[in-house]
Design a protein around this motif. Structure first.
Motif, short mmCIF file in Angstrom:
data_model
loop_
_atom_site.label_atom_id
_atom_site.label_comp_id
_atom_site.label_asym_id
_atom_site.label_seq_id
_atom_site.Cartn_x
_atom_site.Cartn_y
_atom_site.Cartn_z
N MET A 26 1.11 -1.16 -0.27
CA MET A 26 0.05 -0.32 -0.02
C MET A 26 0.58 1.52 -0.11
SD MET A 26 -2.85 1.31 -0.50
CE MET A 26 -4.24 1.45 0.76
N THR A 27 1.83 1.11 0.86
CA THR A 27 2.61 2.42 0.51
C THR A 27 3.41 2.45 -0.80
OG1 THR A 27 2.97 1.73 3.19
CG2 THR A 27 4.90 3.23 2.01
N SER A 28 4.23 1.88 -1.52
CA SER A 28 3.82 2.27 -2.53
C SER A 28 3.00 2.54 -3.60
CB SER A 28 5.19 1.07 -3.44
OG SER A 28 3.45 -0.42 -3.50
N LEU A 29 1.95 2.43 -3.58
CA LEU A 29 0.83 2.77 -4.22
C LEU A 29 0.64 4.85 -4.10
CD1 LEU A 29 -1.23 2.33 -6.20
CD2 LEU A 29 -3.01 1.90 -4.09
N TRP A 30 0.49 4.92 -2.45
CA TRP A 30 0.71 5.87 -2.45
C TRP A 30 1.21 7.50 -2.84
CZ3 TRP A 30 -2.94 8.95 -0.76
CH2 TRP A 30 -2.91 9.78 0.12
N ILE A 31 3.22 6.22 -2.95
CA ILE A 31 3.86 7.29 -3.23
C ILE A 31 3.69 7.23 -4.64
CG2 ILE A 31 6.52 6.67 -4.01
CD1 ILE A 31 6.51 5.14 -1.04
N ALA A 32 3.42 6.76 -5.13
CA ALA A 32 3.11 6.27 -6.91
C ALA A 32 2.13 7.22 -7.09
CB ALA A 32 2.77 5.45 -7.82
N MET A 33 1.66 7.12 -5.99
CA MET A 33 -0.02 8.51 -6.63
C MET A 33 0.46 10.16 -5.54
SD MET A 33 -2.12 6.65 -7.41
CE MET A 33 -3.60 8.13 -8.19
N GLU A 34 0.99 9.93 -5.14
CA GLU A 34 1.84 11.42 -5.04
C GLU A 34 2.28 11.74 -6.01
OE1 GLU A 34 4.02 10.69 -1.64
OE2 GLU A 34 3.03 11.76 -0.36
N ALA A 35 3.20 10.56 -6.26
CA ALA A 35 4.38 11.30 -7.37
C ALA A 35 3.60 11.77 -8.72
CB ALA A 35 5.14 10.26 -8.33
N LEU A 36 2.47 11.51 -9.06
CA LEU A 36 1.64 10.97 -10.14
C LEU A 36 0.51 13.33 -9.89
CD1 LEU A 36 -0.74 10.44 -12.60
CD2 LEU A 36 -2.00 10.13 -10.78
N VAL A 37 0.67 12.81 -8.67
CA VAL A 37 -0.19 15.00 -8.31
C VAL A 37 0.92 15.97 -8.59
CG1 VAL A 37 -1.06 15.55 -6.44
CG2 VAL A 37 -1.92 13.58 -6.83
N TYR A 38 2.57 15.24 -8.06
CA TYR A 38 2.77 17.03 -8.02
C TYR A 38 3.88 16.32 -9.49
CZ TYR A 38 2.79 17.35 -3.27
OH TYR A 38 2.47 16.61 -1.50
N HIS A 39 3.67 15.94 -10.43
CA HIS A 39 4.52 16.36 -11.92
C HIS A 39 3.63 16.05 -12.11
CE1 HIS A 39 8.11 15.11 -9.48
NE2 HIS A 39 7.93 14.17 -8.62
N LEU A 40 2.33 15.85 -12.61
CA LEU A 40 1.58 15.54 -13.91
C LEU A 40 1.01 17.41 -13.53
CD1 LEU A 40 0.22 12.27 -14.29
CD2 LEU A 40 1.62 13.61 -15.89
N PRO A 41 0.33 17.70 -15.08
CA PRO A 41 -0.95 18.76 -14.91
C PRO A 41 -1.82 18.44 -14.73
CG PRO A 41 0.31 18.64 -16.89
CD PRO A 41 0.86 17.60 -16.28
N VAL A 42 -3.10 18.79 -14.00
CA VAL A 42 -4.10 18.34 -13.79
C VAL A 42 -5.13 17.82 -14.74
CG1 VAL A 42 -6.72 19.34 -13.13
CG2 VAL A 42 -3.99 20.28 -12.27
N ASN A 43 -5.15 18.68 -15.91
CA ASN A 43 -5.67 17.56 -17.38
C ASN A 43 -5.83 15.59 -17.13
OD1 ASN A 43 -3.70 18.24 -18.09
ND2 ASN A 43 -4.59 18.44 -20.10
N GLN A 44 -3.66 15.91 -16.79
CA GLN A 44 -3.44 14.52 -16.67
C GLN A 44 -3.42 13.69 -15.60
OE1 GLN A 44 0.80 15.17 -18.65
NE2 GLN A 44 0.17 15.28 -21.13
N ARG A 45 -3.19 14.20 -14.61
CA ARG A 45 -3.84 13.53 -13.19
C ARG A 45 -5.29 12.52 -12.57
NH1 ARG A 45 -1.40 18.05 -9.55
NH2 ARG A 45 -3.00 19.71 -9.54
#
Length: 50
Positions: free
Chosen positions: A1-20
Motif C-alpha cells: 500500500m505504501t508504494s501505491l501511495w508514493i506513486a499517487m503522490e508522484a502523479l499528483v506532483y508531476h502531472l498537469p491537472v488534466n493528466q492526473r
C-alpha cells in the motif's frame, strides 16, 4: 500500500491537472472509464492518450 501511495503522490506532483484527474478517478475513487469520461466531458480515447 505504501508504494501505491508514493506513486499517487508522484502523479499528483508531476502531472498537469488534466493528466492526473482521470487516473485518480479510476484508480483511487474506482469510477469506471465511462463514468470518468462523462465527468470530464471528454472521450475514452482522449483519456487513454493522456
Amino acid at each position: 500500500m505504501t508504494s501505491l501511495w508514493i506513486a499517487m503522490e508522484a502523479l499528483v506532483y508531476h502531472l498537469p491537472v488534466n493528466q492526473r484527474t482521470a487516473p485518480l478517478l479510476v484508480d483511487v475513487f474506482r469510477y469506471t472509464a465511462a463514468e470518468t469520461v462523462e465527468m470530464l466531458h471528454t472521450t475514452e480515447g482522449a483519456r487513454k492518450e493522456q
